[in-house]
Design a protein around this motif. Structure first.
Motif, PDB file in Angstrom:
ATOM      1  N   SER A  54       0.847  -1.191   0.000  1.00  0.00           N
ATOM      2  CA  SER A  54       0.000   0.000   0.000  1.00  0.00           C
ATOM      3  C   SER A  54       0.884   1.243   0.000  1.00  0.00           C
ATOM      4  O   SER A  54       1.867   1.289   0.736  1.00  0.00           O
ATOM      5  N   PRO A  55       0.590   2.231  -0.783  1.00  0.00           N
ATOM      6  CA  PRO A  55      -0.442   2.330  -1.805  1.00  0.00           C
ATOM      7  C   PRO A  55       0.022   1.647  -3.089  1.00  0.00           C
ATOM      8  O   PRO A  55       1.190   1.763  -3.484  1.00  0.00           O
ATOM      9  N   PRO A  87     -12.630  -2.959   8.224  1.00  0.00           N
ATOM     10  CA  PRO A  87     -11.905  -2.787   6.960  1.00  0.00           C
ATOM     11  C   PRO A  87     -10.917  -1.624   7.028  1.00  0.00           C
ATOM     12  O   PRO A  87     -11.187  -0.607   7.663  1.00  0.00           O
ATOM     13  N   VAL A  88      -9.775  -1.771   6.349  1.00  0.00           N
ATOM     14  CA  VAL A  88      -8.795  -0.684   6.315  1.00  0.00           C
ATOM     15  C   VAL A  88      -9.243   0.415   5.355  1.00  0.00           C
ATOM     16  O   VAL A  88      -8.777   1.546   5.453  1.00  0.00           O
ATOM     17  N   GLN A  89     -10.094   0.085   4.407  1.00  0.00           N
ATOM     18  CA  GLN A  89     -10.701   1.069   3.519  1.00  0.00           C
ATOM     19  C   GLN A  89     -12.061   0.536   3.099  1.00  0.00           C
ATOM     20  O   GLN A  89     -12.405  -0.600   3.394  1.00  0.00           O
ATOM     21  N   THR A  90     -12.837   1.355   2.423  1.00  0.00           N
ATOM     22  CA  THR A  90     -14.163   0.933   1.978  1.00  0.00           C
ATOM     23  C   THR A  90     -14.031  -0.313   1.102  1.00  0.00           C
ATOM     24  O   THR A  90     -13.168  -0.353   0.221  1.00  0.00           O
ATOM     25  N   PRO A  91     -14.862  -1.345   1.325  1.00  0.00           N
ATOM     26  CA  PRO A  91     -14.779  -2.546   0.490  1.00  0.00           C
ATOM     27  C   PRO A  91     -14.969  -2.208  -0.994  1.00  0.00           C
ATOM     28  O   PRO A  91     -15.745  -1.322  -1.348  1.00  0.00           O
ATOM     29  N   PRO A 121      -3.053   2.289   4.941  1.00  0.00           N
ATOM     30  CA  PRO A 121      -1.978   1.535   5.584  1.00  0.00           C
ATOM     31  C   PRO A 121      -2.488   0.179   6.067  1.00  0.00           C
ATOM     32  O   PRO A 121      -3.614   0.056   6.546  1.00  0.00           O
ATOM     33  N   LEU A 122      -1.653  -0.830   5.906  1.00  0.00           N
ATOM     34  CA  LEU A 122      -2.026  -2.183   6.322  1.00  0.00           C
ATOM     35  C   LEU A 122      -1.525  -2.464   7.729  1.00  0.00           C
ATOM     36  O   LEU A 122      -0.369  -2.172   8.048  1.00  0.00           O
ATOM     37  N   PRO A 123      -2.370  -3.048   8.582  1.00  0.00           N
ATOM     38  CA  PRO A 123      -1.918  -3.418   9.923  1.00  0.00           C
ATOM     39  C   PRO A 123      -0.978  -4.614   9.850  1.00  0.00           C
ATOM     40  O   PRO A 123      -0.872  -5.276   8.801  1.00  0.00           O
ATOM     41  N   ALA A 155      -8.251 -15.246   3.237  1.00  0.00           N
ATOM     42  CA  ALA A 155      -6.879 -15.512   3.651  1.00  0.00           C
ATOM     43  C   ALA A 155      -6.529 -14.585   4.796  1.00  0.00           C
ATOM     44  O   ALA A 155      -7.049 -13.468   4.889  1.00  0.00           O
ATOM     45  N   THR A 156      -5.643 -15.044   5.659  1.00  0.00           N
ATOM     46  CA  THR A 156      -5.162 -14.231   6.779  1.00  0.00           C
ATOM     47  C   THR A 156      -3.672 -14.004   6.588  1.00  0.00           C
ATOM     48  O   THR A 156      -2.918 -14.927   6.304  1.00  0.00           O
ATOM     49  N   VAL A 157      -3.260 -12.753   6.734  1.00  0.00           N
ATOM     50  CA  VAL A 157      -1.853 -12.373   6.590  1.00  0.00           C
ATOM     51  C   VAL A 157      -1.361 -11.961   7.958  1.00  0.00           C
ATOM     52  O   VAL A 157      -2.005 -11.182   8.660  1.00  0.00           O
ATOM     53  N   SER A 158      -0.219 -12.507   8.364  1.00  0.00           N
ATOM     54  CA  SER A 158       0.331 -12.145   9.667  1.00  0.00           C
ATOM     55  C   SER A 158       1.777 -11.736   9.524  1.00  0.00           C
ATOM     56  O   SER A 158       2.416 -11.989   8.542  1.00  0.00           O
TER      57      SER A 158
END
Length: 158
Positions: A54-55, A87-91, A121-123, A155-158
């Motif tokens: 991102s971005p 959500p980090v931004q609007t779907p 920004p991604l957590p 999917a889950t990202v860690s």
């Protein structure tokens, strides 16, 4: 003397570059998408870039086959949600098919490629949900009509 200077310069440049490279990278999602809980239909997903940046413009391709007897029609939408608990931004919402390849009945394969801008920004840890359903237009939270999800992958990202 000049050889020593060149050697020291190359050594310092190498150390500077190697220090700038991040050793902590997010887990790649390639092959990491799986079915959603309580949803029979799923689909395969390819994503670029993988992992997300991102971005950046994100391109996602889904491919699947309708198996549970439900029909994907012209009002069905692919909803892409990225985030942990919120959500980090609007779907992002995209039509699944157009008038030439709809409706999609049981046993009929489908595929869709979509591109959208991820500019939030991604957590450190987040989830990517790709859901196909008929969106309830009167709902502000992008819920599906009768809470019916036609197909889903996550999917889950860690």
């Amino acid at each position: 003397m000049i050889r020593n200077f060149i050697f020291v310069f190359i050594l310092l440049a190498t150390l500077t570059i190697s220090n700038a490279i991040s050793l902590h990278k997010r887990q790649s999602l390639f092959g990491g998408f799986g079915p959603c809980p309580n949803v029979e239909d799923t689909f395969s997903v390819t994503m670029s870039p993988d992992p997300l940046v991102s971005p950046h413009l994100i391109t996602i391709t889904i491919a699947g086959e309708e198996v549970d007897g439900l029909t994907i029609d012209a009002v069905s939408s692919l909803v892409i949600t990225i985030g942990a608990t919120v959500p980090v931004q609007t779907p992002s919402v995209f039509p699944v098919c157009n008038s030439t390849d709809c409706p999609i009945f049981t046993g009929k394969p489908y595929s869709q490629t979509v591109t959208f801008l991820l500019n939030a920004p991604l957590p450190p840890s987040y989830q990517i949900d790709l859901t196909i359903g008929n969106i309830n237009s009167s709902s502000p939270d992008m819920s599906f009509l009768h809470d019916e999800i036609l197909a889903c992958a996550m999917a889950t990202v860690s």
